[in-house]
Design a protein around this motif. Structure first.
Motif, PDB file in Angstrom:
ATOM      1  N   ALA A  36       0.827  -1.205   0.000  1.00 18.69           N
ATOM      2  CA  ALA A  36       0.000   0.000   0.000  1.00 18.69           C
ATOM      3  C   ALA A  36       0.865   1.260   0.000  1.00 18.69           C
ATOM      4  N   THR A  39       2.226   1.799  -3.456  1.00 15.55           N
ATOM      5  CA  THR A  39       1.160   2.345  -4.300  1.00 15.55           C
ATOM      6  C   THR A  39       0.997   3.834  -4.057  1.00 15.55           C
ATOM      7  N   MET A  40       1.089   4.237  -2.786  1.00 14.47           N
ATOM      8  CA  MET A  40       0.972   5.665  -2.456  1.00 14.47           C
ATOM      9  C   MET A  40       2.116   6.471  -3.084  1.00 14.47           C
ATOM     10  N   ALA A  43       1.460   6.876  -6.691  1.00 11.37           N
ATOM     11  CA  ALA A  43       0.314   7.749  -6.930  1.00 11.37           C
ATOM     12  C   ALA A  43       0.719   9.216  -6.936  1.00 11.37           C
ATOM     13  N   PRO A  49      -2.476  10.353  -4.132  1.00 10.09           N
ATOM     14  CA  PRO A  49      -3.254   9.163  -3.789  1.00 10.09           C
ATOM     15  C   PRO A  49      -4.755   9.459  -3.745  1.00 10.09           C
ATOM     16  N   SER A  50      -5.519   8.493  -4.139  1.00 10.63           N
ATOM     17  CA  SER A  50      -6.970   8.621  -4.121  1.00 10.63           C
ATOM     18  C   SER A  50      -7.489   8.248  -2.731  1.00 10.63           C
ATOM     19  N   ASP A  53      -6.833   4.680  -2.103  1.00 12.11           N
ATOM     20  CA  ASP A  53      -5.451   4.376  -1.701  1.00 12.11           C
ATOM     21  C   ASP A  53      -5.266   4.582  -0.205  1.00 12.11           C
ATOM     22  N   TRP A  54      -5.816   5.702   0.312  1.00  9.39           N
ATOM     23  CA  TRP A  54      -5.697   5.983   1.741  1.00  9.39           C
ATOM     24  C   TRP A  54      -6.427   4.921   2.570  1.00  9.39           C
ATOM     25  N   ARG A  56      -7.033   1.848   1.702  1.00 15.26           N
ATOM     26  CA  ARG A  56      -6.265   0.607   1.612  1.00 15.26           C
ATOM     27  C   ARG A  56      -5.104   0.615   2.610  1.00 15.26           C
ATOM     28  N   LEU A  57      -4.420   1.745   2.728  1.00 12.95           N
ATOM     29  CA  LEU A  57      -3.320   1.860   3.673  1.00 12.95           C
ATOM     30  C   LEU A  57      -3.816   1.740   5.110  1.00 12.95           C
TER      31      LEU A  57
END
Length: 81
Positions: A36, A39-40, A43, A49-50, A53-54, A56-57
């Motif tokens: 995660a 991915t951030m 992003a 980050p969307s 994304d947040w 998911r983290l």
């Protein structure tokens, strides 16, 4: 005079494998956090980050907390009662 080195076993012992098996949920949860976070970072190159994304983290971090508590309970005989 040369000291002799202790032999290193090429494969893990049964106790090593049992310890890994016990801690595997925590290891997997930490890998999810790492994924995660990566991915951030990527992003940031695409506008940031969307909200997904947040989320998911945050969920991955919560899984680490739960897994760490579970591993601690399983490995600490005083807490198992």
């Amino acid at each position: 005079m040369r000291n002799r080195l202790a032999l290193i076993t090429a494969e893990p012992t049964a106790a090593d494998l049992a310890a890994i098996d016990t801690e595997w949920p925590l290891i997997a949860a930490e890998l999810d956090v790492l994924d995660a976070e990566i991915t951030m970072l990527y992003a940031e190159d695409h506008g940031g980050p969307s909200p997904l994304d947040w989320r998911r983290l945050r969920r991955a971090e919560a899984r680490v907390t739960r897994a760490a508590a579970e591993v601690n309970t399983r490995t600490d005989p005083r807490r198992a009662a």
